[in-house]
Design an enzyme around this catalytic site. Structure first.
Site, PDB file in Angstrom:
ATOM      1  N   ARG A 406       3.082  47.513   8.038  1.00 50.31           N
ATOM      2  CA  ARG A 406       1.818  48.051   8.539  1.00 50.31           C
ATOM      3  C   ARG A 406       2.043  49.404   9.198  1.00 50.31           C
ATOM      4  O   ARG A 406       1.251  50.327   9.027  1.00 50.31           O
ATOM      5  CB  ARG A 406       1.149  47.087   9.527  1.00 50.31           C
ATOM      6  CG  ARG A 406      -0.262  47.547   9.905  1.00 50.31           C
ATOM      7  CD  ARG A 406      -0.957  46.609  10.881  1.00 50.31           C
ATOM      8  NE  ARG A 406      -2.358  46.991  11.058  1.00 50.31           N
ATOM      9  CZ  ARG A 406      -2.800  47.914  11.903  1.00 50.31           C
ATOM     10  NH1 ARG A 406      -1.945  48.575  12.665  1.00 50.31           N
ATOM     11  NH2 ARG A 406      -4.094  48.183  11.998  1.00 50.31           N
ATOM     12  N   CYS A 407       3.119  49.538   9.955  1.00 49.72           N
ATOM     13  CA  CYS A 407       3.417  50.820  10.605  1.00 49.72           C
ATOM     14  C   CYS A 407       3.575  51.947   9.591  1.00 49.72           C
ATOM     15  O   CYS A 407       3.210  53.089   9.864  1.00 49.72           O
ATOM     16  CB  CYS A 407       4.711  50.721  11.413  1.00 49.72           C
ATOM     17  SG  CYS A 407       4.661  49.604  12.818  1.00 49.72           S
ATOM     18  N   MET A 408       4.135  51.633   8.425  1.00 51.36           N
ATOM     19  CA  MET A 408       4.468  52.665   7.445  1.00 51.36           C
ATOM     20  C   MET A 408       3.299  53.018   6.536  1.00 51.36           C
ATOM     21  O   MET A 408       3.482  53.771   5.575  1.00 51.36           O
ATOM     22  CB  MET A 408       5.657  52.212   6.597  1.00 51.36           C
ATOM     23  CG  MET A 408       6.949  52.072   7.368  1.00 51.36           C
ATOM     24  SD  MET A 408       8.380  51.810   6.297  1.00 51.36           S
ATOM     25  CE  MET A 408       7.949  50.256   5.491  1.00 51.36           C
TER      26      MET A 408
END
Length: 418
Positions: A406-408
């Protein structure tokens, strides 16, 4: 494929159609034992392996039906527009950073580069040795005080985590004011792309934040979950401030794009960096949550008397909830009787280890289908037992950066959830 004029992210779990990512590059080669802490990394990544893992991540997103846009390619294309190039140069080579003696020269040198080389400089940084291959050393205290291999232009390795500096919320985008100095210039990249890249410039969308002007009202995309039903869930972490949450809420309410923001008070710790490191949505009513999260204080923010024509006219109504009532507040925002909270049973040490390895940082590509790292087997097995489809991607090197799937990812288009 949907057109760029349909940019809209109305949930965390609708079918993912378009997403921005950033493949690791030169900027990660700038990480050393001496620079990593200032650049917000805990470890040095093996860059070639990280690139291979990221390629598999991108392939998994494409296989799930998403168009993958690469940040570096978007920036190169944007820099072909002269107004965009001037904007990036003006905001990158600030004399308050480089001094009045060096800033004009640095800008001139950078302006002479082609789009690919300039994009590489902006993201990958520049050492003094590399600068002196392009020009003679100017009379500058700032530059004279640097060693040959010291960085003149700092790299932006955290662009790997495309979610944080830019997040789409319903029919608009927030280019966020970042809390850490190492990430502040990321806003320049996204502002340029959204203003001048031909595809985005042709689209109609709202702007919820200006990363160049919001100062201490910081919000980072890892703390922002678009949970649907006109509601947004925001974590107040070490990176996202209460004043940032209130400013975001006012802008959303003024446009009529959202009618409720639920804010969670997170511990201010590196291991709880963003809300999505401890809690993400995996289907219309289910969240995977870290066992050690505890009972958090929460707040529900609405517009007093309904939405108004401008954010200046919106008055906020803020309801405090006691610790332990956060799930109830989220369910109310979604119009549900309750949530399904998925927390794998494991001992406290194993739970902390998997949370550190981004076991809770799942990226939904469709309702009930998520991308996760393969390095969190207990969380992945528990999700599968709970009826969630899990698409594993390698995270041996990428996971060292303390950010998961999700961060990426920065979704720009999702199908609505019925």
């Amino acid at each position: 494929m949907n057109s760029m004029n349909e940019l809209y992210v109305g949930s965390e779990v609708g079918q993912l159609r378009q997403v921005i990512v950033h493949r690791p590059g030169t900027e990660l080669l700038r990480l050393t034992p001496e620079t990593k802490d200032d650049l917000l990394f805990d470890d040095l990544l093996w860059v070639r392996r990280a690139q291979e893992e990221h390629d598999q991540f991108s392939a998994a997103l494409e296989a799930a039906g998403a168009q993958v846009l690469h940040l570096d390619a978007l920036l190169r294309q944007t820099l072909s527009v002269q107004e965009a190039k001037d904007f990036v140069l003006d905001h990158t080579f600030d004399e308050r950073i480089y001094g009045p003696a060096a800033a004009p020269l640095l800008r001139t040198v950078a302006a002479g580069l082609d789009e690919a080389a300039l994009a590489e400089l902006v993201i990958g940084g520049l050492t003094k040795r590399e600068l002196l291959e392009l020009t003679d050393e100017p009379r500058s205290i700032v530059l004279h005080s640097l060693g040959p291999d010291d960085l003149v232009v700092a790299p932006l390795p955290n662009h790997l985590f495309a979610r944080d500096a830019s997040c789409w919320v319903y029919d608009g985008v927030a280019v966020n004011s970042m809390q850490k100095p190492a990430r502040m210039r990321e806003a320049i990249t996204y502002e340029a792309i959204y203003r001048w890249h031909p595809q985005f410039a042709a689209a109609q969308f709202n702007r919820w934040a200006d990363g160049l002007n919001d100062q201490q009202a910081t919000v980072e995309g890892g703390d922002v979950l678009v949970i649907g039903n006109g509601a947004v869930l925001v974590g107040m972490s070490e990176r996202t401030t209460p004043q940032g949450v209130e400013r975001l809420a006012k802008r959303l309410f003024a446009a009529g794009s959202a009618d409720r923001v639920v804010a969670l008070e997170l511990p201010k710790a590196r291991s709880f960096m963003h809300l999505d490191t401890v809690m993400t949505m995996v289907d219309e009513r289910s969240f995977i949550e870290y066992a050690g999260l505890g009972e958090l204080a929460s707040y529900t923010v609405t517009a007093r008397g309904g939405a108004a024509g401008s954010s200046d006219q919106v008055e906020l109504n803020i309801a405090d909830h006691q610790p332990g009532q956060a799930h109830r507040a989220i369910a109310d925002a979604l119009g549900l009787h309750g949530l399904r909270i998925l927390t794998a049973e494991q001992d406290v040490h194993s739970a902390a280890r998997e949370q550190w390895d981004d076991g809770c940082n799942a990226l939904a590509v469709a309702p009930g289908a998520v991308v996760t790292y393969d390095r969190t087997p207990t969380s992945n097995a528990f999700l599968r037992e709970s009826g969630i489809e899990v698409i594993e991607v390698p995270g041996g090197e990428l996971g060292r950066g303390r950010g998961g799937p999700r961060c990426m990812s920065c979704p720009t288009l999702r199908d609505p959830v019925e």
